[in-house]
Design a protein around this motif. Structure first.
Motif, PDB file in Angstrom:
ATOM      1  N   UNK A   1       0.806  -1.110   0.129  1.00  0.00           N
ATOM      2  CA  UNK A   1       0.071  -0.031   0.132  1.00  0.00           C
ATOM      3  C   UNK A   1       0.805   1.324   0.175  1.00  0.00           C
TER       4      UNK A   1
ATOM      5  N   UNK B   1      -1.822  15.027   0.825  1.00  0.00           N
ATOM      6  CA  UNK B   1      -2.762  14.101   1.437  1.00  0.00           C
ATOM      7  C   UNK B   1      -2.345  12.623   1.498  1.00  0.00           C
TER       8      UNK B   1
ATOM      9  N   UNK C   1      -0.537   9.960   3.925  1.00  0.00           N
ATOM     10  CA  UNK C   1      -1.224   8.697   4.102  1.00  0.00           C
ATOM     11  C   UNK C   1      -0.200   7.687   3.706  1.00  0.00           C
TER      12      UNK C   1
ATOM     13  N   UNK D   1       1.621   1.991  10.192  1.00  0.00           N
ATOM     14  CA  UNK D   1       0.369   1.162  10.464  1.00  0.00           C
ATOM     15  C   UNK D   1       0.548  -0.347   9.705  1.00  0.00           C
TER      16      UNK D   1
ATOM     17  N   UNK E   1       3.778  -2.124   5.272  1.00  0.00           N
ATOM     18  CA  UNK E   1       4.014  -2.735   4.032  1.00  0.00           C
ATOM     19  C   UNK E   1       3.776  -1.725   2.935  1.00  0.00           C
TER      20      UNK E   1
ATOM     21  N   UNK F   1      -3.662  -9.102  -0.137  1.00  0.00           N
ATOM     22  CA  UNK F   1      -3.726  -7.618  -0.478  1.00  0.00           C
ATOM     23  C   UNK F   1      -5.123  -6.945  -0.822  1.00  0.00           C
TER      24      UNK F   1
ATOM     25  N   UNK G   1      -7.087  -5.715   0.876  1.00  0.00           N
ATOM     26  CA  UNK G   1      -7.196  -4.278   1.654  1.00  0.00           C
ATOM     27  C   UNK G   1      -6.813  -2.939   0.880  1.00  0.00           C
ATOM     28  N   UNK G   2      -5.478  -3.313   0.425  1.00  0.00           N
ATOM     29  CA  UNK G   2      -4.823  -2.177  -0.168  1.00  0.00           C
ATOM     30  C   UNK G   2      -5.842  -1.583  -1.409  1.00  0.00           C
ATOM     31  N   UNK G   3      -6.378  -2.680  -2.060  1.00  0.00           N
ATOM     32  CA  UNK G   3      -7.367  -1.899  -3.315  1.00  0.00           C
ATOM     33  C   UNK G   3      -8.479  -1.477  -2.642  1.00  0.00           C
TER      34      UNK G   3
ATOM     35  N   UNK H   1      -8.694   0.526  -0.091  1.00  0.00           N
ATOM     36  CA  UNK H   1      -8.270   1.742   0.475  1.00  0.00           C
ATOM     37  C   UNK H   1      -8.149   2.455  -0.850  1.00  0.00           C
ATOM     38  N   UNK H   2      -7.619   2.294  -1.803  1.00  0.00           N
ATOM     39  CA  UNK H   2      -7.462   2.883  -3.152  1.00  0.00           C
ATOM     40  C   UNK H   2      -8.663   3.330  -3.371  1.00  0.00           C
TER      41      UNK H   2
ATOM     42  N   UNK I   1      -9.920   6.114  -1.406  1.00  0.00           N
ATOM     43  CA  UNK I   1      -9.259   7.498  -1.576  1.00  0.00           C
ATOM     44  C   UNK I   1      -9.952   8.025  -2.878  1.00  0.00           C
TER      45      UNK I   1
ATOM     46  N   UNK J   1      -9.609  14.226   1.108  1.00  0.00           N
ATOM     47  CA  UNK J   1      -8.531  13.152   1.372  1.00  0.00           C
ATOM     48  C   UNK J   1      -7.976  13.292   2.728  1.00  0.00           C
TER      49      UNK J   1
ATOM     50  N   UNK K   1      -8.135  10.325   5.257  1.00  0.00           N
ATOM     51  CA  UNK K   1      -6.813   9.774   5.936  1.00  0.00           C
ATOM     52  C   UNK K   1      -6.886   9.605   7.336  1.00  0.00           C
TER      53      UNK K   1
ATOM     54  N   UNK L   1      -8.892   6.881   8.239  1.00  0.00           N
ATOM     55  CA  UNK L   1      -8.141   5.316   8.102  1.00  0.00           C
ATOM     56  C   UNK L   1      -7.464   5.248   9.344  1.00  0.00           C
ATOM     57  N   UNK L   2      -6.618   6.316   9.629  1.00  0.00           N
ATOM     58  CA  UNK L   2      -5.918   6.017  10.779  1.00  0.00           C
ATOM     59  C   UNK L   2      -6.700   5.733  12.014  1.00  0.00           C
TER      60      UNK L   2
ATOM     61  N   UNK M   1      -7.664   2.075  12.088  1.00  0.00           N
ATOM     62  CA  UNK M   1      -6.580   1.232  12.396  1.00  0.00           C
ATOM     63  C   UNK M   1      -6.643   1.150  13.923  1.00  0.00           C
TER      64      UNK M   1
ATOM     65  N   UNK N   1      -5.295  -5.519   8.825  1.00  0.00           N
ATOM     66  CA  UNK N   1      -5.573  -4.683   7.628  1.00  0.00           C
ATOM     67  C   UNK N   1      -6.910  -4.803   7.054  1.00  0.00           C
TER      68      UNK N   1
END
Lengths: 313, 220, 662
Positions: A174, A299, A303, A310, A313, B14, B16-18, B20-21, B24, B104, B108, B111-112, B115, B130
């Protein structure tokens, strides 16, 4: 042998820069259904400008004359930071990304001063807008690079590239995706491409970089054009090296280096296609929407930094 | 390991990465059609995750759930939305009340926050941080969209994103929700959307616009 | 043997600046007395530099103590930290003095000059006393003297109601700060035998946590008010611009650093770190200070006010380094704490160099053109080339460009932020690297601000008749500026010379720290970069040869006037527009006659920027204090019997206290 390869890298970045510009210009023309000039045209232009004489306004001082020289030398030193064919560069140990960013700022500082020395309104306009864009672009630039550096736990660019080479291609990170987005937006802003600035126009409504160089001619203009080409090439090379370096040579041997060079050319061509497609399909942003653009980049960069702690990775 | 095995492994680690994208991109999206596309992408990622877990843990009912998600949330609902936008002839703009930069930054911060909130819980339930954080972020993003976008269609979309988040959270923490409940939730959503669509038509007919901030006549 | 020599030099320094020079100036009337005084000042400062360097080279650090038992214990000592700041004071004082000689010759009458030089010497004396004090009394005496003498120097320059108002605000805020500083010292009293620094250091280790917190807070408030952190900075843009330029240089360059010295002495030496939240509070306040400082600086077109606000910004950067160091200390990471502290100390030194240089440049401009308004200057580089180069060096240094000294210290602070990612605990891991973004924004805005400053003042065409008639500065002024500029460039290209002594200093303040690697790597690579840049420039300069002087092109516009250029106000407009929430000026547009808005005879536009916290924070506070004072006035009835009643009541209450004490 390694020093020879490093010097070769720097020379590729410096001498190959007008070619990258030529490729982008030709692709844009093709996308706009024109034939377009040859991709070697920028070399011809620079050589033609070197043969001409400098025209200097009577009110200008030594700063006007020295600005292109200092800009060019700072770009040359910037080109010595970025690995191209193998995970090492001329300014390797201690050559960290803060120095990279601030050397770019060094060149920009003197270019703005030269613009103000021309004594016309256009130089002031270009310098004032450039001051806005560059002061807001520094934060996302450093934030995204810092995020990648924290993951690699080292700050020198060559070291980060070496670390990335050891990671597997298919591990999606990420932090890297976010840092790439932020850095790509900053590249667009810093090199003066659409949608932040139009590099092919000389209309006062639309120019930032072109406004600053309006008064220059002859060898000074050649140095400035070459410097902006080197800047574009170095930033594209930085994007490739930090986020997709696989294909670089592991050992310094002639065959491996040649192969790595071919892979690099393919990657740069791909990025050039991407840049031309984006430039041809987007309209230039209104001046006061550019800070919003850079704000989103900041921003996203912030992040990315948050994710280093967090998600790790 | 065969290719499918590797692929499922990568998807699970992975996705969760997508997510988050997509969150955003939803924050900065300016057009309704872009937001709808992003929602369908989000649902596709969730469907992929369901199918990957089904493959890895060999749960046949999970396949049904995954196909359902794919059919309903990735294909049916977004198409319905597109049809709705065309029929209602609304202006394309999303009418956000925050600038993209502010959006954004808010996302952000959310998201913080997510977590931070799931950290202790995730350790107790042996679930990767994640995925849970992505689910909570989806919930918060859905709520944020409903609050900050002034078009009624965006309120519906916000609700859908919220539901995505709840669905994902339930999926992760109690994998193997009985199939009946899943189907029930789906039907709930469908009926709700149908009602909202009818209302949208009526509102648009009466007021000639769908801008929620202009509907203040209810004020006392 | 060398120690004796150093001791003698130190005694010479103190007596010369404190006693001899003012005496000579007050007694002697002839010009030769003034010349002797100036020579003494220069000699004393050079002696001070030698003493400081000597203290560094000796292992272990020597202490030169002079104390005489006056009614209070007055003692001076030069340990490593004091020696560093002593070097700062004296090294900057020498070029400023050289500059001040022709400056005051040009500006003041003979009589005024004697008083100015007397106060100048006393000012230097007070600052040296503050940084070398080793007892509470000496420190507070020097602190007060600094404030009073600088106020005197400002008032000597001229007397008008507005100046007096500004000096009043200055004195008021300085005394509030001095009260907090005095509170710091006196809080130690129950736990230490006296106010000697040794005793305080010993007591600091064994004080309860609550008292340590109070000491830290009052140190932060007291020294912060003197250093100019927001929101205690109100006096800075009022006091610094109205002082004569050499005095502004000393105030901005050195006086602010004495506050930094005081804070370091308390937070690091006496308290050994402070409470766990200390670093975060300092970091937050410093970030706000740096950002708001540079934003206000960009909006200014008065050169000296711009430089004053820029000092606020740099103090913010210094405190960013100090806050980071405190955070590292609470986590027990000595190496990171050392790195951040080195960055902060080096930035203090660098700022002293380049800010004095810039103020001296402003003084030169005001001498040549009788104006410090950027909108009236322009084209000065052609008329004052040597001054221009020196000011350019100052602008490049303050913008943090590589090959100049500002970059080295900012780089060290950046690297310490990055090192924060290796701490334990998510909070520090996130906040410290995010500060990279904030410092980057501050640095970017600073570069923009000084492009504007140098570009509008020195380049282009002259914007007024005064700028057209500018003349190059006298030799002494040029030498002063060039000395400071040479220092900036030297530290920028060969930082190793300054970094090594700093490392040894910080190893005393942060026990257990090794040598941070970053200090070595930057010292290795910067000379190479300098070689590349200078080499390439030399080659490129040799290539470009032919040149023809012709008109400015400007897309073919026929006649250009100097009014068509960008002024300072216009240059900063985009940035001011984006950050409009910070500025919020009161704008008034008046069209006359008012009943015909579309056919005005005259249009006037007035924009007044009152900083928003002035409105929100200070005015209510001041008004409440004044109303409280009004109410307390009723205690003064003017009746003698009521006053006797007060005395009687005081006696009765003391007796009651005594009874209940039992």
């Amino acid at each position: 042998m390694r020093i020879a390869a490093d010097i070769l890298q720097a020379l590729i970045l410096i001498l190959g820069a007008p070619l990258v510009r030529g490729i982008i210009a030709r692709l844009k023309s093709r996308l706009q259904r024109r034939r377009g000039a040859s991709i070697w045209r920028p070399y011809g232009e620079i050589l033609k400008l070197f043969r001409k004489e400098n025209l200097v306004a009577p009110t200008s001082s030594a700063v006007f004359r020295l600005a292109p020289v200092l800009l060019f030398s700072s770009m040359v030193s910037v080109a010595a930071f970025v690995p191209v064919v193998h995970a090492s560069a001329l300014l390797r140990s201690g050559g960290d990304f803060f120095l990279f960013v601030y050397l770019l700022a060094f060149g920009r500082f003197f270019l703005s001063l030269g613009a103000l020395d021309g004594g016309s309104a256009f130089g002031g306009m270009g310098a004032s807008r450039e001051a806005l864009v560059s002061s807001l672009a520094e934060a996302p630039f450093l934030l995204s690079l810092a995020a990648v550096a924290i993951l690699a736990s080292r700050a020198d660019i060559a070291g980060i590239v070496a670390w990335t080479l050891q990671q597997s291609v298919f591990n999606i990170s990420a932090v890297h995706i976010l840092a790439f987005t932020s850095l790509a937006m900053v590249t667009v802003a810093e090199t003066g491409r659409m949608p932040v600035d139009n590099p092919t126009t000389h209309l006062e409504l639309t120019m930032i970089h072109e406004g600053m160089v309006l008064e220059y001619s002859g060898p000074s203009l050649a140095l400035i054009e070459w410097s902006s080409a080197i800047k574009l090439h170095s930033m594209l090379a930085l994007l490739i090296a930090l986020f997709c370096p696989w294909g670089m040579a592991y050992r310094v041997s002639v065959w491996q280096l040649l192969l790595a060079l071919a892979v690099y050319c393919a990657k740069v061509t791909f990025l050039a296609i991407l840049v031309s497609v984006i430039e041809s399909s987007m309209a230039k942003l209104r001046m006061y929407l550019v800070p919003d653009f850079l704000g989103v980049a900041s921003a996203v960069g912030a992040l990315a930094v948050i994710f280093t702690a967090l998600a790790k990775r | 390991m065969n290719l499918v095995g590797i692929a499922t492994g990568k998807v699970l680690s992975s996705f969760s990465v997508f997510l988050f994208l997509t969150i955003l991109l939803l924050a900065v999206a300016r057009r309704i059609s872009t937001s709808i596309l992003l929602f369908s992408l989000q649902s596709a990622v969730i469907a992929a995750e369901v199918l990957a877990t089904a493959f890895q843990q060999k749960l046949p009912e999970a396949y049904v759930v995954g196909i359902l998600v794919l059919l309903i949330k990735v294909i049916a609902i977004p198409s319905a939305f597109f049809v709705l936008t065309r029929r209602l002839k609304t202006v394309r703009d999303v009418k956000a009340s925050t600038t993209p930069t502010q959006s954004v930054f808010i996302v952000a911060a959310m998201i913080y926050l997510s977590y931070g909130a799931v950290h202790s819980y995730g350790q107790a339930v042996h679930v990767p941080d994640d995925a849970l954080a992505a689910a909570v972020s989806l919930i918060l993003t859905g709520a944020f969209l409903m609050v900050s976008r002034k078009k009624a269609l965006m309120q519906m979309l916000g609700l859908l994103v919220l539901e995505n988040g709840i669905f994902l959270a339930a999926l992760i923490t109690t994998f193997g929700m009985p199939l009946v409940i899943e189907i029930g939730i789906f039907f709930d959503i469908l009926i709700g959307l149908l009602l909202m669509g009818i209302f949208a038509f009526r509102i648009s007919d009466t007021f000639e616009h769908l801008d929620v901030s202009r509907m203040r006549r209810l004020r006392g | 043997m060398l120690i004796r020599l150093a001791g003698a030099a130190f005694i010479f320094l103190i007596t010369a600046l404190g006693g001899l020079v003012p005496l000579i100036l007050i007694i002697g009337r002839a010009k030769v007395a003034r010349r002797l005084a100036i020579v003494l000042i220069l000699a004393a400062n050079t002696a001070g530099c030698l003493v400081a360097v000597f203290s560094f080279l000796q292992e272990p650090a020597p202490r030169l103590v002079l104390h005489w038992v006056t009614p209070f214990y007055f003692s001076l000592a030069a340990d490593r930290l004091s020696a560093f700041f002593l070097l700062l004071v004296c090294a900057v004082a020498v070029p400023v003095t050289i500059f001040a000689v022709p400056y005051f010759d040009l500006h003041r009458s003979e009589q005024r000059r004697r008083w100015i030089w007397a106060f100048f010497s006393l000012f230097l004396f007070s600052m040296i006393v503050v940084v070398t004090a080793s007892s509470g009394f000496a420190f507070l005496a020097g602190w007060e003297l600094m404030t009073l003498v600088s106020a005197a120097l400002i008032l000597i320059e001229g007397d008008s109601p507005e100046r007096r108002h500004n000096v009043f605000i200055y004195l008021l805020m300085m005394h509030v700060g001095a009260a907090a500083v005095a509170a710091c010292f006196f809080l130690f009293l129950p736990y230490s035998h006296g106010l000697d620094f040794e005793a305080i250091r010993a007591a600091g280790a064994s004080m309860p946590g609550g008292i340590r917190t109070m000491v830290f807070l009052s140190a932060f408030v007291g020294f912060g008010a003197k250093a100019g952190i927001i929101p205690l900075h109100l006096w800075l843009p009022r006091a610094h611009p109205i002082a004569p330029s050499p005095v502004s240089a000393l105030m901005s360059g050195i006086m602010l650093k004495t506050a930094v010295y005081g804070f370091i002495r308390f937070a690091f030496d006496f308290l050994g770190g402070g409470p766990w939240w200390a670093g975060y509070v300092v970091l937050l306040v410093a970030a706000v200070t740096g950002l708001l400082g540079i934003l206000y600086a960009i909006a200014e077109h008065d050169l000296k006010r711009l430089l004053a606000y820029s000092s606020i910004e740099n103090i913010g950067i210094i405190f960013l380094g100090l806050g980071t160091s405190l955070i590292f200390l609470t986590h027990g990471a000595a190496l990171g704490a050392a790195l951040a502290l080195i960055g902060a100390l080096l930035h203090a030194f660098n700022h002293a160099l380049f800010k004095s240089l810039l103020f001296l440049g402003a003084g030169t401009i005001s001498t040549s053109t009788h104006s410090v308004d950027l909108n009236e200057l322009g084209g000065l580089q052609r008329r004052m080339p040597f001054t221009g180069v020196a000011v350019l060096v100052g602008c490049c240094s303050i913008a943090g460009l590589p090959l100049f000294n500002g970059f080295i210290s900012e780089w060290l602070i950046f690297r310490s932020f990055l090192a924060g990612s290796s701490l334990v605990g998510t909070k520090a891991q996130i906040i410290l690297p995010l500060m990279v973004g904030i410092l980057a924004l501050i640095g970017g805005l600073a570069a923009a601000c000084f492009v504007k400053t140098f570009g509008v003042a020195f380049l282009g065409r002259p914007r007024s008749a005064r700028a057209e008639r500018a003349e190059e500065a006298p030799f002494g002024m040029r030498v002063g500026m060039w000395l400071l500029g040479a220092g900036c460039v030297f530290i920028g290209i060969l930082p190793g010379f300054v970094l090594r002594p700093l490392v040894s200093l910080v190893q005393v303040l942060v026990p257990g720290a090794g040598v941070p690697e970053e200090t070595l790597s930057i010292a290795r690579i910067i000379p190479w970069i300098a070689a590349i840049v200078i080499g390439t420039s030399a080659v490129a300069v040799l290539i470009k040869r032919r040149e023809r002087i012709t008109r400015t092109w400007a897309c073919g516009l026929p006649e250009l006037s100097s009014r068509m250029q960008y002024t300072s106000t216009v240059f900063s407009k985009p940035i001011r527009f984006i950050f409009a929430q910070v500025y919020r000026p009161d704008r008034k547009v008046e069209r006359l006659p008012s009943d015909q808005p579309y056919f005005p005879v005259s249009v006037s536009y007035r924009s007044v920027r009152t900083t928003s916290y002035e409105r929100a924070l200070y005015r209510p506070f001041v008004e409440s204090v004044v109303s409280l004072a009004h109410r307390l006035r009723r205690l003064q009835t003017g009746n003698i019997q009521v006053y006797l009643l007060y005395v009687f009541l005081a006696l009765v209450s003391l007796l009651a206290l005594l009874r209940f004490e039992r």
